[in-house]
Design an enzyme around this catalytic site. Structure first.
Site, PDB file in Angstrom:
ATOM      1  N   LEU A   1      17.597  47.680  45.963  1.00  0.00           N
ATOM      2  CA  LEU A   1      18.442  48.878  45.931  1.00  0.00           C
ATOM      3  C   LEU A   1      19.885  48.456  45.717  1.00  0.00           C
ATOM      4  CD1 LEU A   1      17.532  51.905  46.361  1.00  0.00           C
ATOM      5  CD2 LEU A   1      15.834  50.310  47.149  1.00  0.00           C
TER       6      LEU A   1
ATOM      7  N   LEU B   1      62.512  32.049  49.848  1.00  0.00           N
ATOM      8  CA  LEU B   1      61.856  32.711  50.985  1.00  0.00           C
ATOM      9  C   LEU B   1      60.331  32.603  50.953  1.00  0.00           C
ATOM     10  CD1 LEU B   1      64.125  35.863  50.936  1.00  0.00           C
ATOM     11  CD2 LEU B   1      64.092  34.133  52.703  1.00  0.00           C
TER      12      LEU B   1
ATOM     13  N   GLU C   1      58.085  30.511  52.081  1.00  0.00           N
ATOM     14  CA  GLU C   1      57.237  30.047  53.188  1.00  0.00           C
ATOM     15  C   GLU C   1      57.616  30.559  54.564  1.00  0.00           C
ATOM     16  OE1 GLU C   1      56.331  25.510  52.456  1.00  0.00           O
ATOM     17  OE2 GLU C   1      58.374  26.020  51.897  1.00  0.00           O
TER      18      GLU C   1
END
Ligand SMILES: Cc1cc2nc3c(=O)[nH]c(=O)nc-3n(C[C@H](O)[C@H](O)[C@H](O)COP(=O)(O)OP(=O)(O)OC[C@H]3O[C@@H](n4cnc5c(N)ncnc54)[C@H](O)[C@@H]3O)c2cc1C
Ligand code: FES
Ligand code: FES
Length: 1351
Positions: free
Chosen positions: A271, A1280, A1282
């Site tokens: 199904l 910016l 990390e």
């Protein structure tokens, strides 16, 4: 071999076009068909198991029976959709709804313009989930939007902007930024004045809603009329599709299906394929015949009677949800208890796509131990209506069926036609519970359902049923316990007895599969307690109504349900996150055409959204291309006795197997081989690689490579064992200042503690992949690779093949997420693929599947830290001694550098006069760990911050007071004697406290905690000083190449790679400012080692900075050359000047170069200037925990980050949010599980839980600190990429704060052992109570645990 009969034609539509497949392979999935046969590569492969949503497409079906809805549209995960199941359906992919070449769809436009794409790998899936929602509900509610996106993972964005884009379609959006203007009601253009020359206007507008095209449902693709006709007169004939190994049979009538079942009793019904598919893939199950009942209407029939509800076994779980909701609205509450319990479970069962695909029948018959529905159906007395050629019969869905007893099971020739679920009765209560690693889209650790029926008008138990999932091999019914409790009154004595009986009956051995044994035992009784209280509450209500006495509770043992204890009952609801993003808008004097500082959309945003952005594996098949699959070690430490290849080589399609002997040059380093020689050092180490015509053939052949091993000693997995064996990868790294020992003598108090931080999987959505194309001339190779460091790949391949570097060109168009995981690893994979390419003379494609990627590539280093901190009673810390060990795995990789960075960054924001930091990298028999966003900082600072909370606990002061007291305040020097000014740190801290209304909320949290016993809130604020860059100047050099063509268009190339962080967008912003022309003149094609040589890895947050300087330099050189021409014709256009320059033979091409920031570290002296600059920030988070289950809800987060003058606030805010959410995952839900043999269990999104959309804090505010300048960096911007990771720890400390308040209230001793992640298991067990006390505990010496901790 006999020839199979001819297949029927498989007819379906894709994006309005008819597809007729005459020789379809039933083993194929829709995903492979789309990507390989139709070349529709917008639909992505990321996990192959239905767990990530990257492959989401829409399937539409006509329902000739339904009067209400004729066409149903559902989102599905194409990786699990068998191609043959599509007969008569219409598939819509991301390419089908819009294209940048023609017209983009509003969903595509808005997700891009709202900055909802970073690497863009998840974006087509997100788009299709949203698109399907809008096809069904053109004006959805926010709840529907959350539901639609719950099954889609994004590793980059933090989800907020994706949601924001979807919200622009919602009917009921309100609140901040919800007026569909993209602007917040707080957007008042505040004025600050600290920096001259800038007006410092604060903006909250990141996109302009005015630009959006309206959604016009009449413009959508119509359901193909031909399919309408097909489904109105359905084909009754059985259709058969014959493949090489598998036959798919799809009967048109129930009678035919039943006959087929007689003929093929072993054949499964297929199904949704959400259960069969994953077992075929991961457990190697094989079914030569598959029977598909998809065309049989009897399996979808729903019947309502006055006694109950019968739902067709073929109904999907999503349909079931709607059916139940409808029935609940129609019937009195007392009759719908079971339906409500089912609905509750369905709300958190998997994601929308899986619910759309999975059938009720498949769910029940699969009898998974974690099934969320079977426990409810079992206690609800559901019955299964079975049908076979012999006739029909009904069997109860009870413990015997669930246990799979032959006498009570389906016979091989029977199928499940429907499920009967009776109404609940008067005096009957049914509830369901589940606890998973996170709230949504996660398999439960334990679930339960409970039903009680009382004798009329009493609180005496007439009938009781309790069933649990997750505590055995299938659903477990606590039959005996329930029997013994019949006739008992609903009071605490009964509860006491029930707990005892249940713990006895539902017994879990210490070595139970899935581990978490004590937690699971605790949940068994905790759920019961919740049920007990819920029912008691109802009984009390009834008693009030009927004036029946209810036994009094003994408040000493089980607290009375005063308001304080009612908190046990309430579940956490899913709410749509909202928030405000603030940044400083550009100076009003800045020329309009200058894009620097504006929230410019990601250059590839629209292409991500339309699926036109090409990733490595989207490159069309190259002539004569072969596929490579790796064979890895199954032993942790062993001698390789033999490698037997003959069986593999005999398989059809197999061309070769590459071993270490085939390497003409160097095979990696002596102790870090690309292909193992003689010895393996971990499970997952690459031994050889099969090359075949297709990926499937190569995969099958890997199973036929026979390797014999002889185990070697020692085998080391844990840090403790490594210490014991003195097993280290490099010498100790140490920094010291002041005199720690002397200071310890003089302090008022000391505390010692331990911190364990688990590792982290990168889980970039695009797994590792490489395509190596050997050229016919001069040993040249073209390598297309998903890497952060193409030069490293180039150099490594050169050394491996023993050819000069100049013959190898590496190309990186874009990378589907890296996070450090694509710095080192791609080189080894590129080298192995290149050996294969050279040996076979064919292009080689190597695409790791998710399991292999997670197994082989390593991740963030787990850490074990020991500290001793000395302090005065007022909280002033005088001395700190920290010793850290990281688990480096079996080879050095980046472990030495990670140790160095860890030690350098450990002090975080604090000035402590006497410090000693020591760090060592342990050598263990695990896959080698490597670079990961933050590079040791997120693990190390958890130790430092844990010292702070320990000091606070000892001094009886709040942690934020200790933080404040010990923070750097004036210009100072770090432990390694680098001077810096902490002024922005203090500003971030104060602003964060202010913006989050920290102090008043701290009081509210305390008030809440006094009033609630079973739920507690916690709040925490953490400061951050994050050093950006590498500790060596040479690593900061960068180059760029800028060409101006004669039509005035500009081609920019630089050494950075586009990983989703928007570096190319920022580079064009820089070039646009420098050349003073709009960005539309410019283009970036790719990163190529032929254009810019000798590049440095795009990592350490510094990529945009240094490459920006190189681009700036190139542009300035060009402009200087153009100056005389411009001077001569100032009114001329750019095109005029370029034309003139060409005429005057002025070179229109320039190389820009940046020599790098000064950075060095002298480890002997323990001093240096290792980092060019710092990023400062602060984050405040508030959570609420459920002490009985360990679940938590994130209420609010406020981040203030010092970005100086952001080059692009939308991109920078995206980086902050994305890394924060990734950090939050590290500290809360992401848990790697290893077997005692060192095998990584957690190798899929089902087993390893990265945050989903429902994990985002309900309120999530980010603001960039206005008006600070740093002359050092390009236009005073800061990297910016990390830093936000660590701020995720504010959630960890908020959880710890809530747990601490529980422990204080319960008088439980302080515990200075800190464990990250703060999983539900950890939280539950830390909130010790009568239930944790009553569970049996095993002596660790008496059993082998399922998993081992490695930190
Ligand atoms: C990513 C993911 C997340 C999931 N999360 C959850 C979760 O949180 N909670 C949970 O409970 N489950 C979860 N599941 C499991 C999911 O609920 C089941 O896989 C699903 O319900 C099975 O239905 P299906 O139609 O796909 O079955 P299939 O895979 O098509 O079939 C499964 C089996 O059922 C048999 N079968 C199917 N129909 C009939 C029938 N009518 N008569 C006789 N035999 C039949 C087949 O022969 C086959 O052996 C998750 C699955 C996935 C892939
Ligand atoms: S690739 Fe299909 S769900 Fe992940
Ligand atoms: S943008 Fe979502 S995974 Fe990268």
């Amino acid at each position: 071999m006999p020839c199979p009969p001819p297949s029927d034609e498989l007819v379906f539509f894709v994006n309005g076009r008819k597809v007729i497949e005459r020789n379809v392979d039933p083993e194929g999935t829709l995903l492979t068909f789309l990507r390989k046969n139709l070349r529709l590569t917008g639909t992505k492969y990321a996990c192959g198991g239905g767990g990530c949503g990257a492959c989401t497409v829409m399937v539409s079906k006509n329902d000739p029976v339904s009067k209400k809805i004729r066409q149903r549209h559902f989102s599905v995960t194409a990786c699990l959709v068998p191609i043959c199941s599509l007969y008569g359906t219409a598939v819509t992919t991301v390419e089908g709804i819009g294209s940048i070449k023609t017209r983009i769809h509003p969903v595509q436009e808005r997700i891009a313009k709202c900055h909802g794409t970073q690497c863009g790998f998840c974006t087509p899936g997100m788009v299709m989930s949203m698109y399907t929602l809008l096809r069904n509900h053109p004006q959805p509610s926010e709840e529907q939007l959350m539901e639609a996106l719950g099954g889609n993972l994004c590793r980059c964005s933090g989800y907020r902007p994706i949601l924001e884009s979807g919200r622009t379609f919602c009917m009921d959006s309100d609140g901040c930024q919800q007026k569909r203007t993209g602007q917040c009601c707080l957007d008042q253009e505040e004025s600050a004045s600290s920096t001259p020359g800038r007006r410092n206007e604060i903006s909250t507008k990141l996109f302009s809603k005015e630009e959006f095209q309206p959604l016009d449902p009449t413009q959508e693709l119509i359901f193909p009329p031909e399919l309408l006709r097909m489904t109105e007169n359905p084909e009754k004939r059985t259709l058969s599709f014959y493949g090489e190994r598998v036959t798919w049979i799809s009967p048109g009538t129930l009678k035919d299906l039943l006959q087929l079942k007689v003929k093929h009793p072993e054949a499964p019904l297929i199904l949704g394929n959400t259960s069969l598919g994953p077992t075929v893939k991961s457990q190697g199950q094989f079914h030569p015949i598959l029977l598909s009942p998809a065309r049989i209407p009897e399996l979808s029939v729903v019947t309502k009677t006055s006694e109950g509800l019968t739902i067709g076994a073929g109904c999907s779980l999503a349909q079931m949800k709607d059916i139940l909701a409808e029935r609940i609205s129609e019937l009195p509450e007392e009759k719908t208890q079971t339906y409500q319990a089912l609905l509750k479970q369905l709300q958190s069962l998997a994601g929308q796509q899986i619910r759309n695909m999975a059938s009720l029948g498949g769910h029940i018959v699969s009898r998974h131990c974690y099934s969320d529905l079977n426990p409810v159906l079992a206690v609800g007395n559901a019955a299964l209506n079975l049908v076979s050629a012999e006739g029909t019969r009904q069997i109860p869905l009870n413990e015997h069926f669930l246990a799979g007893l032959e006498s009570t099971d389906l016979k091989p020739e029977e199928i499940l036609e429907s499920v009967y679920i009776p109404h609940s009765r008067k005096g009957e209560f049914v509830s369901a519970f589940r606890q998973a690693q996170c709230q949504q889209n996660a398999l439960p650790h334990v679930n339960a359902s409970m039903r009680v029926l009382f004798k009329e008008g009493t609180d005496s138990v007439e009938d009781l049923s309790i069933a649990y999932g997750g505590v055995g091999t299938t659903t477990v019914c606590a039959q005996k316990s329930c029997q013994q409790l019949l006739g008992r009154r609903w009071n605490e004595l009964m509860l006491d007895e029930a707990c005892r009986l249940l713990l006895d009956e539902v017994s879990l051995p210490g070595s139970a599969l899935g581990g978490r044994v004590e937690f699971k035992r605790t949940l068994v009784v905790s759920f019961l307690f919740k049920f007990y209280l819920e029912v008691l509450q109802e009984l009390k209500k009834l008693a009030k109504l009927l004036s029946v006495p209810v036994s009094a509770l003994d408040s000493r043992r089980y607290p009375d349900i005063s308001d304080r204890f009612l908190s046990a009952i309430k579940d956490f609801s899913v709410t749509t996150p909202r928030g405000v993003q603030t940044y400083q808008s550009v100076d009003s004097c800045q020329p309009l055409r200058d894009p620097v500082g504006h929230p410019i959309m990601h250059l590839s945003g629209l292409k991500h959204a339309t699926g036109e952005a090409m990733f490595c594996d989207d490159i069309p098949v190259v002539d004569r291309e072969l596929f490579m699959v790796l064979v890895t070690s199954s032993r942790a430490h062993a001698k390789i006795i033999s490698i037997e290849l003959s069986e593999a080589l005999e398989l059809p399609g197999v061309v070769d197997v590459i071993t270490a002997e085939d390497i003409p040059g160097t095979n990696g380093a002596e102790d870090d081989r690309f292909l193992a020689v003689d010895e393996v050092l971990c499970v997952g180490q690459i031994i050889c690689a099969v090359v075949a015509e297709t990926d499937i053939q190569a995969k099958r052949a890997t199973e036929k490579v026979k390797i014999t091993y002889e185990d070697l000693e020692p085998v080391i997995f844990t840090i403790q064992d490594a210490i014991k064996h003195n097993s280290f990868l490099c010498p100790e790294k140490k920094l010291e200042k002041g005199n720690v020992e002397e200071a310890f003598e003089k302090v008022d108090q000391t505390v010692e503690g331990e911190v364990h931080v688990g590792g982290q999987e990168h889980f970039y959505m695009e797994t590792q992949r490489v395509l190596v194309i050997p050229k016919t001339e001069d040993k040249e190779l073209d390598i297309f690779v998903s890497t952060q460091d193409p030069t490293h790949v180039q150099k490594t391949v050169s050394a491996t093949l023993n050819i000069p570097i100049n013959r190898i060109t590496c190309h990186v168009k874009r990378v589907g997420g890296g996070f450090g995981g694509k710095v080192g690893r791609p080189a080894a994979l590129g080298a192995i693929a290149a050996v294969g390419a050279v040996k076979t003379g064919h292009p080689i494609r190597l695409v790791l599947d998710r399991e292999d990627d997670m197994l082989i590539t390593g991740g963030r280093h787990p850490l074990f830290g020991k500290y001793k901190v000395g302090f005065m009673n007022n909280g002033r810390i005088k001395a700190l001694d920290v010793e850290c060990y990281i688990n480096g795995g079996c080879t050095l990789d980046d472990s030495e550098m990670v140790t160095e960075f860890l030690i350098l960054k450990l002090e975080n924001a604090y000035k402590i006069r006497n410090l000693r930091f020591r760090g060592r990298a342990c050598r263990t028999n695990l896959p080698s760990n490597t670079a990961f966003r933050g590079f040791g900082f997120p693990q190390g600072t958890l130790v430092t911050e844990s010292c702070i909370t320990a000091v606070a606990a000892r001094c009886g002061l709040l942690p934020e007071k200790i933080r404040e007291k010990n923070m750097y305040k004036t210009v100072d020097k770090t432990i390694y004697k680098q001077a810096f000014s902490p002024e922005p740190l203090i500003r971030c801290w104060n602003e964060c406290l202010d913006k989050s209304s920290f102090h008043s909320r701290r009081t509210q949290v305390d008030e809440f905690n006094k009033k609630n016993y079973w739920k507690k809130k916690g709040i925490a604020v953490v400061p951050m000083k994050f050093s950006v860059g590498f500790a060596a100047t040479s690593y900061h050099q960068a180059a760029a190449l800028v060409h101006i063509y004669t039509d005035g268009s500009v081609l920019v190339t630089h050494g950075g790679n586009e990983l989703g962080q928007g570096i190319h967008t920022k580079m064009l912003q820089v070039a646009s400012r420098e050349l003073k022309i709009p960005m539309s003149y410019m283009h970036i094609c790719e990163t190529s080692t032929a254009a810019v040589p000798n590049t440095i890895a795009t990592a350490a947050s510094i990529g945009a900075d240094v490459n920006g300087r190189a681009v700036q330099n190139a542009c300035q050189i060009l402009l200087k050359r153009l100056e005389p021409i411009i001077k001569k014709n100032p009114e001329g256009t750019w095109e005029d000047w370029i034309e003139a320059a060409f005429e005057q033979r002025i070179s229109l091409s320039a190389t820009g170069y940046f020599r790098g920031y000064k950075a060095f570290m002298d480890w002997d002296k323990g001093e240096g200037d290792p980092f060019p600059y710092y990023v400062y920030g602060a984050a405040c988070s508030e959570v609420e925990i459920d002490c009985l289950t360990g679940a938590h809800k994130k209420i609010r987060t406020d981040i203030v980050m010092d970005a100086c003058c952001s080059l692009n606030p939308a991109i920078d805010i995206g980086q902050i949010e994305g890394s924060f959410i990734q950090g939050m995952g590290l500290y809360t839900t992401e848990e790697l599980k290893y077997s005692p043999e060192g095998i990584l269990y957690s190798r899929s999104p089902n087993e390893y839980k990265i945050p989903t959309i429902t994990d985002v804090p309900e309120e999530f505010n980010v603001s960039l600190l206005p008006s600070s300048q740093t002359p050092l960096t390009i236009y005073s911007s800061k990297g910016l990429g990390e830093s936000g990771m660590f701020l995720g720890s504010s959630v960890f400390f908020a959880i710890a704060d809530a747990v601490a308040s529980v422990r204080r209230e319960r008088d439980i001793a302080e515990d200075f052992t800190v464990q990250s992640p703060a999983t539900p298991e950890w939280v539950r067990m830390a909130c010790a109570d009568q239930f944790t006390e009553m569970i049996p505990r095993d002596d660790p010496k008496t059993f082998k645990p399922w998993s081992i901790p490695i930190a």
